[in-house]
Design a protein around this motif. Structure first.
Motif, PDB file in Angstrom:
ATOM      1  N   ASP A  54       6.728  -1.773   8.143  1.00 53.95           N
ATOM      2  CA  ASP A  54       6.642  -2.403   9.346  1.00 53.95           C
ATOM      3  C   ASP A  54       5.208  -3.194   9.842  1.00 53.95           C
ATOM      4  OD1 ASP A  54       8.875  -3.571  10.691  1.00 53.95           O
ATOM      5  OD2 ASP A  54       8.742  -2.371  12.626  1.00 53.95           O
ATOM      6  N   HIS A  55       4.437  -2.228   9.530  1.00 54.13           N
ATOM      7  CA  HIS A  55       2.987  -2.708   9.751  1.00 54.13           C
ATOM      8  C   HIS A  55       2.149  -3.105   8.668  1.00 54.13           C
ATOM      9  CE1 HIS A  55       4.420  -0.704  13.654  1.00 54.13           C
ATOM     10  NE2 HIS A  55       3.439  -1.303  14.108  1.00 54.13           N
ATOM     11  N   ARG A  56       2.999  -3.569   7.581  1.00 55.68           N
ATOM     12  CA  ARG A  56       2.214  -3.884   6.425  1.00 55.68           C
ATOM     13  C   ARG A  56       1.156  -4.818   6.402  1.00 55.68           C
ATOM     14  NH1 ARG A  56       5.458  -7.570   1.752  1.00 55.68           N
ATOM     15  NH2 ARG A  56       3.476  -7.529   0.253  1.00 55.68           N
ATOM     16  N   GLY A  57       0.093  -4.305   5.940  1.00 60.05           N
ATOM     17  CA  GLY A  57      -1.179  -5.333   5.948  1.00 60.05           C
ATOM     18  C   GLY A  57      -2.119  -4.773   6.935  1.00 60.05           C
ATOM     19  N   GLN A  58      -1.718  -3.943   7.753  1.00 59.65           N
ATOM     20  CA  GLN A  58      -2.510  -3.181   9.087  1.00 59.65           C
ATOM     21  C   GLN A  58      -2.849  -1.906   8.423  1.00 59.65           C
ATOM     22  OE1 GLN A  58      -0.549  -3.755  12.807  1.00 59.65           O
ATOM     23  NE2 GLN A  58       0.724  -5.364  11.970  1.00 59.65           N
ATOM     24  N   VAL A  59      -3.852  -1.501   9.141  1.00 57.68           N
ATOM     25  CA  VAL A  59      -4.431   0.107   8.874  1.00 57.68           C
ATOM     26  C   VAL A  59      -4.030   0.854   9.869  1.00 57.68           C
ATOM     27  CG1 VAL A  59      -6.227   1.718   8.600  1.00 57.68           C
ATOM     28  CG2 VAL A  59      -6.446  -0.462   7.376  1.00 57.68           C
ATOM     29  N   VAL A  60      -2.966   1.743   9.769  1.00 54.37           N
ATOM     30  CA  VAL A  60      -2.532   2.547  10.871  1.00 54.37           C
ATOM     31  C   VAL A  60      -3.268   3.842  10.951  1.00 54.37           C
ATOM     32  CG1 VAL A  60      -0.412   3.661  11.462  1.00 54.37           C
ATOM     33  CG2 VAL A  60      -0.240   1.461  10.378  1.00 54.37           C
ATOM     34  N   SER A  61      -3.533   4.590  11.932  1.00 56.44           N
ATOM     35  CA  SER A  61      -4.501   5.759  12.028  1.00 56.44           C
ATOM     36  C   SER A  61      -3.345   6.749  12.009  1.00 56.44           C
ATOM     37  CB  SER A  61      -5.208   5.853  13.316  1.00 56.44           C
ATOM     38  OG  SER A  61      -4.414   5.718  14.436  1.00 56.44           O
ATOM     39  N   SER A  62      -3.880   7.883  11.530  1.00 56.17           N
ATOM     40  CA  SER A  62      -3.077   9.074  11.576  1.00 56.17           C
ATOM     41  C   SER A  62      -2.510   9.455  12.895  1.00 56.17           C
ATOM     42  CB  SER A  62      -3.684  10.426  11.004  1.00 56.17           C
ATOM     43  OG  SER A  62      -4.418  10.213   9.804  1.00 56.17           O
ATOM     44  N   GLU A  63      -3.321   9.192  14.054  1.00 56.28           N
ATOM     45  CA  GLU A  63      -2.994   9.359  15.513  1.00 56.28           C
ATOM     46  C   GLU A  63      -1.959   8.442  15.967  1.00 56.28           C
ATOM     47  OE1 GLU A  63      -4.818   9.118  20.006  1.00 56.28           O
ATOM     48  OE2 GLU A  63      -6.199   8.787  18.176  1.00 56.28           O
ATOM     49  N   GLU A  64      -1.965   7.185  15.423  1.00 61.35           N
ATOM     50  CA  GLU A  64      -0.906   6.251  15.751  1.00 61.35           C
ATOM     51  C   GLU A  64       0.352   6.661  15.167  1.00 61.35           C
ATOM     52  OE1 GLU A  64       0.347   1.475  15.055  1.00 61.35           O
ATOM     53  OE2 GLU A  64      -1.776   2.107  14.945  1.00 61.35           O
TER      54      GLU A  64
END
Length: 231
Positions: free
Chosen positions: A172-182
């Protein structure tokens, strides 16, 4: 519909305490003091969640967890006196959804059980929120929030509710870097702690099920020091 929870622990005092805590919340509890009886219960009874002790007389809880995961997706919580991170990671990679260390707070136990039940129910209703994307399909990966199915190059993957929700969030957040926290706070709905290895272990399990090479994964990539991304 009544919620049924399996409790497997050979320490009678612990099993009785867990039973009282859960029954006070209106849950139906099925107690077993060994893995053999637990597997019989799993076959005969519709269950919504299981709490497994790691140290059992006939089979360790990790192996029992793995056996249950062969046919069932309901949440599994590991209950143990061990505190080492390696033990936690082992349980999580074998299919457990959470890990509770003895001695535990009855309030914490109940809170974790309710969190897992809410998450499991939410991701198995087959309902998609209005105006939300209900399916992602790219590069051979198909994941549907409506049917709760994930297919990779024609092979349906057997994902736990947590694994599915992690993969869905990343897609759903393809192309974005998602942090472990998020990722942790979005999927688990709890505050992230710096020492938490839960996300890492679940990502490792996901990659294994997707037949991803650990050093050069094609889908879930690690951005060191930042988080994870699907490009």
């Amino acid at each position: 519909m009544e919620t049924h929870i399996l409790v497997v622990d050979d320490e009678t005092a612990i099993a009785d305490l867990v039973e009282v805590c859960l029954k006070n919340e209106g849950f139906a509890v099925h107690k077993c003091n060994n893995a053999a009886d637990a597997l019989v219960c799993v076959r005969r009874q519709r269950l919504d969640l299981a709490i497994l002790d790691v140290m059992l007389p006939d089979m360790d809880g990790f192996t029992l967890c793995q056996r249950i995961r062969e046919d069932h997706l309901f949440p599994i919580l590991m209950l143990t006196a061990r505190v080492e991170d390696t033990d936690k990671i082992m349980g999580l990679t074998l299919g457990a959804d959470d890990y509770i260390t003895k001695p535990f707070s009855p309030l914490e136990l109940v809170a974790r059980v309710k969190t897992q039940l809410r998450r499991y129910t939410r991701y198995n209703t087959g309902e998609a929120a209005p105006r939300e994307i209900a399916e992602h399909d790219f590069r051979g990966l198909q994941i549907s929030k409506t049917t709760h199915k994930c297919v990779l190059f024609g092979e349906e993957l057997s994902l736990t509710p947590l694994e599915f929700s992690i993969l869905w969030y990343l897609c759903d957040h393809r192309g974005q870097v998602v942090s472990s926290e998020e990722l942790f706070e979005a999927v688990w709905g709890e505050k992230f702690m710096d020492s938490n290895n839960t996300v890492m272990s679940h990502i490792a399990r996901l990659r294994e099920k997707m037949h991803e090479p650990s050093r050069r994964p094609k889908f879930i990539k690690t951005v060191w020091g930042v988080g994870y991304t699907i490009e």
